[in-house]
Design an enzyme around this catalytic site. Structure first.
Site, PDB file in Angstrom:
ATOM      1  N   GLY A  94      -1.904  -2.190  -3.780  1.00  0.00           N
ATOM      2  CA  GLY A  94      -0.815  -1.305  -4.176  1.00  0.00           C
ATOM      3  C   GLY A  94      -1.215   0.155  -4.192  1.00  0.00           C
ATOM      4  O   GLY A  94      -0.371   1.041  -4.283  1.00  0.00           O
ATOM      5  N   ASP A 254      -7.262 -12.426  -8.522  1.00  0.00           N
ATOM      6  CA  ASP A 254      -7.258 -11.395  -7.470  1.00  0.00           C
ATOM      7  C   ASP A 254      -8.471 -10.486  -7.597  1.00  0.00           C
ATOM      8  O   ASP A 254      -8.748  -9.696  -6.689  1.00  0.00           O
ATOM      9  CB  ASP A 254      -5.974 -10.560  -7.528  1.00  0.00           C
ATOM     10  CG  ASP A 254      -5.720  -9.981  -8.911  1.00  0.00           C
ATOM     11  OD1 ASP A 254      -5.571 -10.777  -9.861  1.00  0.00           O
ATOM     12  OD2 ASP A 254      -5.695  -8.749  -9.038  1.00  0.00           O
TER      13      ASP A 254
END
Ligand code: AMP
Ligand code: MG
Length: 488
Positions: A94, A254
């Site tokens: 992101g 993650d």
């Protein structure tokens, strides 16, 4: 045909960009107004085959800020998912882009990623940017981890952008150049397993094997081998964290790299007083990622990884589950024997006796009871410098000490060799939270000397120099516990 090397020395390939299109999206870094180089890792640059002077030039800094592409770069943001505090969600880069993979002069391949380079299609509500403090924090701690011989992503440079980022207050914006064996995460497998085809999963697994586990035979059992090898590397990594008191703080799936490197330095910190329940992260309210839980969480994350591989392990799902379970069950055993070996070394023990576990556990229990500093206690044992701490004054400790000395006598190696082993196994110092904060505070105000000195003493943690002794002092007692933040 040999590729002509450009001035900075970029020698980039883009093997990840040749994987299925759903694994990533092409994404240019967003330009920034006035990039300025804050810190550059000269020795890392050189080992990557990069020219330090050229990186410091205007052109080099523009590249580190994402305003200009290095030759051969094909920037992309990676897609991944992950369990965040136990909840599955779609994530992806992101606020980062992968420029490419630098092939070093000795033929190794490393991802070069800009972190804080602007919004991507995976940004959700975020601004895609990063603040100077947290990026310098990642630089300091990742380099300290590397010096401690702990597998980790590295930090090549931090540049400021000349633009503020809006958090609780306005902070100077910055971009970190992160170097990693790769950015393939447990979450990358989770993403493909959930939204991709089995064929895509096979492609990802084969790519990962080739990149990180080239020794694995290319036969039908290679995916089980992949699982076992990843388990082994994670067991080795978590052991190293535990042995130095490193708390990652946000062990979401993650944030677990398939390469076995430590990745994503957000709210991490080192433990001072020994306490398995230590948590620093302000968002970890239930202590899910407490020091003592890290091995169990790693096991949990690896089980999530194993689940993603099921379709590749066996055509029959029940058989696949059995294979995966057997591999996962091994994790704790491997971790425990690594930990025991590491703890023996911290106490100068070369051979094995069954009672070593209780000798070690008794010491840890006393450390917990008397809130003894983890790093400094082992340092004191190494150098026989028993400062006036509560622990060292107790009868309990004296009795333990006698048992320990007797134990050292029951091996063929001399006491001198034991203390040498201890020196090499117990760091002189760790990046103490108050020292890191002090360095960051000065840096954000434009004084980088405190950080440079800190980086210098952290670069050889087993040297045990007199200069390092200054960095071993504990912070003044404070009414507020130390808290870390994600820095997003
Ligand atoms: P982390 O907590 O750093 O592991 O990040 C979790 C997720 O949030 C990842 O998908 C990041 O890329 C994303 N993220 C973190 N900070 C930002 C930001 N400022 N803007 C956009 N995405 C972000
Ligand atoms: Mg992350």
């Amino acid at each position: 045909m040999t590729k002509e090397i450009n001035e900075v020395g970029w020698n980039l390939e883009n093997s990840y960009g040749r994987l299925p299109k759903s694994f990533f999206s092409n994404q240019k870094p967003n330009p920034v107004s006035s990039p300025k180089l804050i810190i550059l890792n000269g020795s890392l640059a050189t080992s990557l085959g990069l020219n330090v002077q050229a990186l410091q030039s205007e052109e080099g800094v523009e590249e580190l800020a994402g305003n200009r592409f290095p030759e051969g770069a094909s920037p992309l943001a990676q897609a991944y998912a992950g369990h965040q505090f136990g909840h599955f969600t779609m994530l992806g880069d992101g606020r980062a882009v992968l420029l490419g993979e630098q092939i070093t002069p000795v033929g190794e391949r490393f991802d070069v990623q800009l972190k804080g380079s602007g919004r991507t299609r995976y940004s959700r509500g975020g601004d895609g940017r990063a603040a100077l403090g947290p990026m310098l924090r990642e630089y300091i701690i990742s380099e300290a981890m590397h010096a401690l011989s702990i597998p980790t992503t590295r930090s090549l440079a931090v540049v400021t952008t000349g633009e503020p980022v809006i958090r609780e207050t306005d902070l100077p914006g910055a971009i970190l150049t992160r170097v990693a064996a790769s950015h393939i995460r447990v979450g990358t497998f989770q993403y493909v397993a959930k939204w991709g085809t089995v064929e895509e999963l096979r492609i990802l697994a084969d790519y990962t094997l080739k990149r990180h586990y080239p020794g694995v035979e290319e036969d039908d059992s290679r995916y089980l081998s992949l699982l076992k090898e990843v388990i082994k590397r994670q067991a080795a990594l978590i052991t190293k964290w535990q042995l130095v008191g490193f708390i990652h703080g946000v062990m979401n799936t993650d944030n677990m790299a398939i390469s076995g490197e430590t990745i994503d330095y957000g709210p991490c910190a080192f433990m001072d007083a020994y306490d398995p329940e230590t948590v620093f992260s302000s968002i970890d309210r239930e202590g899910r990622y407490a020091y003592g839980n890290q091995p169990y969480i790693a096991g949990w994350n690896l089980a999530r990884f194993a689940e993603t591989l099921l379709p590749l392990l066996h055509d029959n799902q029940e058989e696949a589950v059995k294979l995966a379970q057997a591999a996962i069950v091994d994790f704790m055993g491997v971790y425990h024997s690594n930990w025991l070996a590491g703890m023996r070394a911290k106490l100068g023990i070369f051979n094995e006796e069954a009672e070593d576990v209780s000798l070690i556990e008794d010491l840890l229990k006393m450390m917990e009871k008397f809130r003894a500093d983890y790093t400094n206690t082992f340092r004191a044992l190494t150098f026989h410098r028993y400062e006036k701490t509560e622990l060292f004054g107790t009868e309990e400790f004296k009795q333990w000490y006698e048992l320990w000395q007797a134990r050292l006598g029951r091996q063929k190696e001399s006491k001198d060799s034991s203390y040498q082993l201890m020196q090499n196994s117990n760091p002189a110092l760790i990046p103490r939270n108050h020292r890191v904060e002090e360095a960051l505070e000065a840096a954000v105000k434009g004084d980088f000397s405190v950080m440079e000195q800190l980086l210098d003493v952290l670069s050889s943690p087993f040297a045990h120099t007199t200069e390092q002794a200054d960095y071993c002092t504990l912070p003044e007692p404070s009414s507020m516990p130390y808290r870390t933040f994600c820095g997003t």
